[in-house]
Scaffold this active site. Structure first.
Site, PDB file in Angstrom:
ATOM      1  N   GLY A  14       3.837   5.402  -9.216  1.00 30.94           N
ATOM      2  CA  GLY A  14       3.357   6.179 -10.366  1.00 30.94           C
ATOM      3  C   GLY A  14       3.985   7.570 -10.407  1.00 30.94           C
ATOM      4  N   THR A  37      -7.246   8.521  -3.848  1.00 30.20           N
ATOM      5  CA  THR A  37      -7.678   7.815  -2.639  1.00 30.20           C
ATOM      6  C   THR A  37      -6.759   8.285  -1.517  1.00 30.20           C
ATOM      7  OG1 THR A  37      -6.090   6.021  -2.898  1.00 30.20           O
ATOM      8  CG2 THR A  37      -8.216   5.767  -4.047  1.00 30.20           C
ATOM      9  N   GLU A 126       3.781 -10.721  -5.673  1.00 32.20           N
ATOM     10  CA  GLU A 126       2.887 -11.403  -4.720  1.00 32.20           C
ATOM     11  C   GLU A 126       1.915 -12.362  -5.394  1.00 32.20           C
ATOM     12  OE1 GLU A 126       1.233  -9.249  -1.489  1.00 32.20           O
ATOM     13  OE2 GLU A 126       2.936  -7.901  -1.346  1.00 32.20           O
ATOM     14  N   TYR A 148      -5.566  -8.817  -1.685  1.00 34.95           N
ATOM     15  CA  TYR A 148      -4.795  -7.920  -2.553  1.00 34.95           C
ATOM     16  C   TYR A 148      -4.154  -8.705  -3.690  1.00 34.95           C
ATOM     17  CZ  TYR A 148      -0.632  -5.525  -4.294  1.00 34.95           C
ATOM     18  OH  TYR A 148       0.332  -5.006  -5.112  1.00 34.95           O
ATOM     19  N   ASN A 178       9.151  -2.410  -3.473  1.00 36.84           N
ATOM     20  CA  ASN A 178       9.812  -1.132  -3.755  1.00 36.84           C
ATOM     21  C   ASN A 178      10.020  -0.321  -2.474  1.00 36.84           C
ATOM     22  OD1 ASN A 178       8.953   0.065  -7.018  1.00 36.84           O
ATOM     23  ND2 ASN A 178       8.797  -2.045  -6.344  1.00 36.84           N
ATOM     24  N   LYS A 187       3.558   1.305   4.587  1.00 39.37           N
ATOM     25  CA  LYS A 187       4.375   0.174   4.138  1.00 39.37           C
ATOM     26  C   LYS A 187       5.610   0.087   5.032  1.00 39.37           C
ATOM     27  CE  LYS A 187       1.488  -0.358   0.723  1.00 39.37           C
ATOM     28  NZ  LYS A 187       1.487   0.296  -0.553  1.00 39.37           N
ATOM     29  N   LEU A 188       6.210  -1.101   5.087  1.00 36.42           N
ATOM     30  CA  LEU A 188       7.252  -1.361   6.086  1.00 36.42           C
ATOM     31  C   LEU A 188       8.328  -0.264   6.197  1.00 36.42           C
ATOM     32  CD1 LEU A 188       8.481  -3.511   8.137  1.00 36.42           C
ATOM     33  CD2 LEU A 188       9.950  -4.157   6.240  1.00 36.42           C
TER      34      LEU A 188
HETATM   35  P1  NAD Z   1       0.018   3.436  -3.997  1.00 40.52           P
HETATM   36  O1  NAD Z   1      -1.045   2.878  -3.107  1.00 40.52           O
HETATM   37  O2  NAD Z   1       1.068   4.304  -3.428  1.00 40.52           O
HETATM   38  O3  NAD Z   1      -0.658   4.244  -5.200  1.00 40.52           O
HETATM   39  C1  NAD Z   1      -1.825   3.828  -5.843  1.00 40.52           C
HETATM   40  C2  NAD Z   1      -2.406   5.033  -6.581  1.00 40.52           C
HETATM   41  O4  NAD Z   1      -3.561   4.594  -7.315  1.00 40.52           O
HETATM   42  C3  NAD Z   1      -2.867   6.166  -5.659  1.00 40.52           C
HETATM   43  O5  NAD Z   1      -2.426   7.409  -6.162  1.00 40.52           O
HETATM   44  C4  NAD Z   1      -4.381   6.072  -5.710  1.00 40.52           C
HETATM   45  O6  NAD Z   1      -5.037   7.322  -5.516  1.00 40.52           O
HETATM   46  C5  NAD Z   1      -4.609   5.525  -7.104  1.00 40.52           C
HETATM   47  N1  NAD Z   1      -5.892   4.829  -7.252  1.00 40.52           N
HETATM   48  C6  NAD Z   1      -6.427   3.886  -6.426  1.00 40.52           C
HETATM   49  N2  NAD Z   1      -7.626   3.489  -6.878  1.00 40.52           N
HETATM   50  C7  NAD Z   1      -7.848   4.168  -8.042  1.00 40.52           C
HETATM   51  C8  NAD Z   1      -8.897   4.165  -8.984  1.00 40.52           C
HETATM   52  N3  NAD Z   1      -9.988   3.397  -8.829  1.00 40.52           N
HETATM   53  N4  NAD Z   1      -8.809   4.977 -10.066  1.00 40.52           N
HETATM   54  C9  NAD Z   1      -7.721   5.781 -10.235  1.00 40.52           C
HETATM   55  N5  NAD Z   1      -6.696   5.828  -9.357  1.00 40.52           N
HETATM   56  C10 NAD Z   1      -6.744   5.028  -8.276  1.00 40.52           C
HETATM   57  O7  NAD Z   1       0.644   2.162  -4.699  1.00 40.52           O
HETATM   58  P2  NAD Z   1       2.140   1.892  -5.214  1.00 40.52           P
HETATM   59  O8  NAD Z   1       2.926   1.269  -4.136  1.00 40.52           O
HETATM   60  O9  NAD Z   1       2.641   3.091  -5.919  1.00 40.52           O
HETATM   61  O10 NAD Z   1       1.839   0.744  -6.294  1.00 40.52           O
HETATM   62  C11 NAD Z   1       1.555   1.078  -7.640  1.00 40.52           C
HETATM   63  C12 NAD Z   1       1.309  -0.197  -8.427  1.00 40.52           C
HETATM   64  O11 NAD Z   1       2.462  -1.030  -8.356  1.00 40.52           O
HETATM   65  C13 NAD Z   1       0.149  -1.035  -7.890  1.00 40.52           C
HETATM   66  O12 NAD Z   1      -0.536  -1.576  -8.993  1.00 40.52           O
HETATM   67  C14 NAD Z   1       0.833  -2.143  -7.086  1.00 40.52           C
HETATM   68  O13 NAD Z   1       0.050  -3.306  -7.074  1.00 40.52           O
HETATM   69  C15 NAD Z   1       2.107  -2.325  -7.891  1.00 40.52           C
HETATM   70  N6  NAD Z   1       3.277  -2.834  -7.143  1.00 40.52           N
HETATM   71  C16 NAD Z   1       3.686  -2.194  -5.997  1.00 40.52           C
HETATM   72  C17 NAD Z   1       4.825  -2.644  -5.341  1.00 40.52           C
HETATM   73  C18 NAD Z   1       5.319  -1.959  -4.092  1.00 40.52           C
HETATM   74  O14 NAD Z   1       6.259  -2.454  -3.479  1.00 40.52           O
HETATM   75  N7  NAD Z   1       4.774  -0.840  -3.672  1.00 40.52           N
HETATM   76  C19 NAD Z   1       5.532  -3.744  -5.833  1.00 40.52           C
HETATM   77  C20 NAD Z   1       5.082  -4.379  -7.004  1.00 40.52           C
HETATM   78  C21 NAD Z   1       3.961  -3.901  -7.660  1.00 40.52           C
HETATM   79  O1  TDX Z   2       3.969  -2.606  10.300  1.00 39.20           O
HETATM   80  C1  TDX Z   2       4.447  -3.527   9.603  1.00 39.20           C
HETATM   81  N1  TDX Z   2       5.163  -4.519  10.214  1.00 39.20           N
HETATM   82  C2  TDX Z   2       5.676  -5.582   9.534  1.00 39.20           C
HETATM   83  O2  TDX Z   2       6.317  -6.454  10.123  1.00 39.20           O
HETATM   84  C3  TDX Z   2       4.269  -3.602   8.170  1.00 39.20           C
HETATM   85  C4  TDX Z   2       3.495  -2.523   7.458  1.00 39.20           C
HETATM   86  C5  TDX Z   2       4.813  -4.664   7.505  1.00 39.20           C
HETATM   87  N2  TDX Z   2       5.484  -5.636   8.151  1.00 39.20           N
HETATM   88  C6  TDX Z   2       6.035  -6.770   7.377  1.00 39.20           C
HETATM   89  C7  TDX Z   2       5.040  -7.507   6.514  1.00 39.20           C
HETATM   90  C8  TDX Z   2       5.894  -7.972   5.363  1.00 39.20           C
HETATM   91  O3  TDX Z   2       6.545  -9.180   5.706  1.00 39.20           O
HETATM   92  O4  TDX Z   2       6.984  -6.206   6.462  1.00 39.20           O
HETATM   93  C9  TDX Z   2       6.942  -6.879   5.201  1.00 39.20           C
HETATM   94  C10 TDX Z   2       6.611  -5.872   4.123  1.00 39.20           C
HETATM   95  O5  TDX Z   2       5.277  -5.438   4.332  1.00 39.20           O
HETATM   96  P1  TDX Z   2       4.564  -4.345   3.388  1.00 39.20           P
HETATM   97  O6  TDX Z   2       5.401  -3.126   3.340  1.00 39.20           O
HETATM   98  O7  TDX Z   2       3.152  -4.233   3.823  1.00 39.20           O
HETATM   99  O8  TDX Z   2       4.701  -5.028   1.950  1.00 39.20           O
HETATM  100  P2  TDX Z   2       4.195  -6.439   1.383  1.00 39.20           P
HETATM  101  O9  TDX Z   2       3.088  -6.989   2.159  1.00 39.20           O
HETATM  102  O10 TDX Z   2       5.413  -7.293   1.188  1.00 39.20           O
HETATM  103  O11 TDX Z   2       3.625  -5.946  -0.057  1.00 39.20           O
HETATM  104  C11 TDX Z   2       4.375  -4.986  -0.831  1.00 39.20           C
HETATM  105  O12 TDX Z   2       5.116  -5.586  -1.863  1.00 39.20           O
HETATM  106  C12 TDX Z   2       4.466  -6.021  -3.016  1.00 39.20           C
HETATM  107  C13 TDX Z   2       3.457  -3.897  -1.398  1.00 39.20           C
HETATM  108  O13 TDX Z   2       2.683  -3.322  -0.371  1.00 39.20           O
HETATM  109  C14 TDX Z   2       2.600  -4.416  -2.508  1.00 39.20           C
HETATM  110  O14 TDX Z   2       1.818  -3.361  -3.074  1.00 39.20           O
HETATM  111  C15 TDX Z   2       3.468  -5.027  -3.568  1.00 39.20           C
HETATM  112  O15 TDX Z   2       2.684  -5.643  -4.550  1.00 39.20           O
END
Ligand code: NAD
Ligand code: TDX
Length: 332
Positions: A14, A37, A126, A148, A178, A187-188
Site C-alpha cells: 500500500g 497494526t 495463494e 490466510y 512481492n 516475510k522471507l
Molecule cells: P502488510 O501486512 O505489509 O500491510 C497490511 C496493512 O493493512 C498494514 O498497514 C496494516 O496496518 C493494515 N491493516 C490491517 N488490518 C487493518 C484493518 N482492519 N483496517 C485498516 N487497515 C488494516 O501487507 P502487504 O504485504 O502490503 O499486502 C497488502 C495486500 O496485498 C494484502 O491484501 C495482501 O493479501 C495482498 N498481497 C500481498 C502479497 C505479498 O507478497 N506481500 C502478494 C499478493 C497479494
Molecule cells: O522464515 C521463513 N522461512 C521460510 O522458509 C519464512 C518467513 C518463509 N519461508 C518460506 C515459506 C514460503 O515457502 O518462504 C516462502 C515465502 O514465505 P512468505 O514470505 O511467508 O510468503 P508466502 O507464504 O509465500 O505468502 C506471501 O505471498 C503471497 C505473502 O506473505 C502473502 O501476503 C501473499 O498473499
C-alpha cells in the site's frame, strides 16, 4: 482528478502504491485508511505526509460509520488492508477473518451505497492453492490451504458477488510474491536479508524447495494502475513476475549479494500446510499489453541495497515484538 481511498496504505504494498501514484499522476488525491497494526508503519510515507493531496486516517476497515464517512468523498477504492502473514494466520486466524473478510464486506457495502467508480480488490495467488506442474489461469477453482488464503478467497469472491449482484465496478487482482522496500521483516526476503546483515541464522522451512513466483513491488503497483485504466469490470487479473524460484535459490542469492557465509542457513520445522508451489499463467494481462519491467537480478540488488541503507527502519521493528515471536516459534 482522481480521489482514491487506499486501505492498508501504511503497509508494504500500500505505501509503495501511494508513492507510485504520486510519482505517476499529477492530479490524484489520496486518502489512506489504515489501522496501524504491527504491520502498518507511517515511516513508510514520511516524504509524502506533507503533500496537500494526501491525508492519513487511522482507523479500521471494519468500522462502518468511519468507512461510510470516508467513502462519500472518493471515486476509487483500492483495498490492500489485510492481515497478510501466513504463519500468523496459523497461530491466530481471528483477525484474518475479521479484517480480510468482514472488513472487505464493509468496504463493498459502502462503495455500493456511494456509487464508487472502481473498486480494486487486492487478492493473491495463494487463493488457488498449490500446483505441482503447470500454472493457474483466472478461471481455475480456488483451493486455499491456510486460514490466510481462505480468508482472502472469501474476500475475493465476495467482491465478485458485488459485481454480479449489484453491478459494483469491481476488479480483482491476484498477484504473486512481492519483494522490495518497506516490507515487514517477517516475510522471507526482508527477514533473510536483515538477518544476514546481522549475521543471524536464516530459518529455512522444510527442505527449502518450495517455489514462489517473485515480483518487484513497483511492477505490482504498475499492474494495479494498468488494470484500473484498462481492466474490465467483474474480471480477475493474475499478476506475476514470470520468475519462479525455490527458497534455497533465494537464500543463496541473498547470502551471495551480502558476501555472507552459507553457514547461516538453518533448516527448521516446516510450516503446517506449507504450499509447495505457486504458479500463475498471466497470459490474460500480458495480452492486454502489461509486462513486468524489472529484471529479478537488478531488483534484488536494489532491494538488498535498500535494507543495507535503511538499518534504522528495520532495526526498530526487529527489536520489538518481532523478536519475541520468532524466539517463541523457532528458538532463534
Ligand atoms: P502488510 O501486512 O505489509 O500491510 C497490511 C496493512 O493493512 C498494514 O498497514 C496494516 O496496518 C493494515 N491493516 C490491517 N488490518 C487493518 C484493518 N482492519 N483496517 C485498516 N487497515 C488494516 O501487507 P502487504 O504485504 O502490503 O499486502 C497488502 C495486500 O496485498 C494484502 O491484501 C495482501 O493479501 C495482498 N498481497 C500481498 C502479497 C505479498 O507478497 N506481500 C502478494 C499478493 C497479494
Ligand atoms: O522464515 C521463513 N522461512 C521460510 O522458509 C519464512 C518467513 C518463509 N519461508 C518460506 C515459506 C514460503 O515457502 O518462504 C516462502 C515465502 O514465505 P512468505 O514470505 O511467508 O510468503 P508466502 O507464504 O509465500 O505468502 C506471501 O505471498 C503471497 C505473502 O506473505 C502473502 O501476503 C501473499 O498473499
Amino acid at each position: 482528478m482522481g480521489r482514491y481511498l487506499i486501505t492498508g496504505g501504511a503497509g508494504f504494498i500500500g505505501s509503495n502504491f501511494i508513492h507510485y501514484l504520486f510519482e505517476k499522476h499529477s492530479d490524484v488525491q489520496v486518502l489512506n485508511l489504515d489501522k496501524l497494526t504491527y504491520a502498518g508503519n507511517l515511516e513508510n510515507l514520511t516524504d509524502i505526509e506533507k503533500n496537500p493531496n494526501y491525508k492519513f486516517v487511522k482507523g479500521d476497515i471494519c468500522n462502518e460509520p468511519l468507512v461510510e464517512e470516508l467513502m462519500q468523498d472518493v471515486d476509487y477504492v483500492v483495498n490492500f488492508a489485510a492481515e497478510s502473514h501466513v504463519d500468523r494466520s496459523i497461530g491466530s486466524p481471528d483477525d484474518f477473518i475479521k479484517t480480510d473478510v468482514y472488513g472487505t464486506f464493509v468496504l463493498l457495502e459502502k462503495a455500493r451505497k456511494y456509487g464508487i467508480k472502481k473498486f480494486i480488490q487486492i487478492s493473491t495467488d495463494e487463493v488457488y492453492g498449490s500446483i505441482e506442474k503447470g500454472s493457474f489461469v483466472e478461471t481455475d477453482p480456488l483451493m486455499p490451504s491456510s486460514p490466510y488464503s481462505a480468508s482472502k478467497s472469501g474476500a475475493d469472491r465476495l467482491a465478485y458477488s458485488y459485481f454480479v449482484t449489484y453491478n459494483l465496478p469491481v476488479i480483482i487482482t491476484r498477484c504473486s510474491n512481492n519483494y522490495g522496500p518497506y516490507q515487514y521483516p517477517e516475510k522471507l526476503i526482508p527477514l533473510f536479508v536483515t538477518n544476514a546483515i546481522e549475521d543471524k541464522k536464516l530459518p529455512i522451512y522444510g527442505d527449502g524447495k518450495n517455489v514462489r513466483d517473485w515480483i518487484y513491488v513497483m511492477d505490482h503497483c504498475d499492474a494495479i494502475d494498468f488494470v484500473m485504466q484498462q481492466g474490465v469490470d467483474g474480471e480477475i487479473y493474475n499478476i506475476g513476475g514470470n520468475n519462479e524460484r525455490n527458497n534455497l535459490e533465494i537464500t543463496e542469492l541473498i547470502l551471495k549479494g551480502l558476501g555472507k557465509s552459507k553457514e547461516l542457513m538453518t533448516y527448521v520445522k516446516d510450516r503446517p500446510g506449507h504450499d509447495r508451489r505457486y504458479s500463475l499463467d498471466c497470459t490474460k494481462l500480458n495480452q492486454m499489453g502489461w509486462l513486468p519491467k524489472y529484471l529479478f537480478s537488478d531488483a534484488m540488488k536494489l532491494t538488498i541495497e535498500w535494507y543495507k541503507n535503511n538499518l534504522e527502519w528495520w532495526k526498530k521493528i526487529k527489536s520489538g515484538e518481532y523478536l519475541d515471536y520468532y524466539k517463541k516459534h523457532y528458538g532463534l
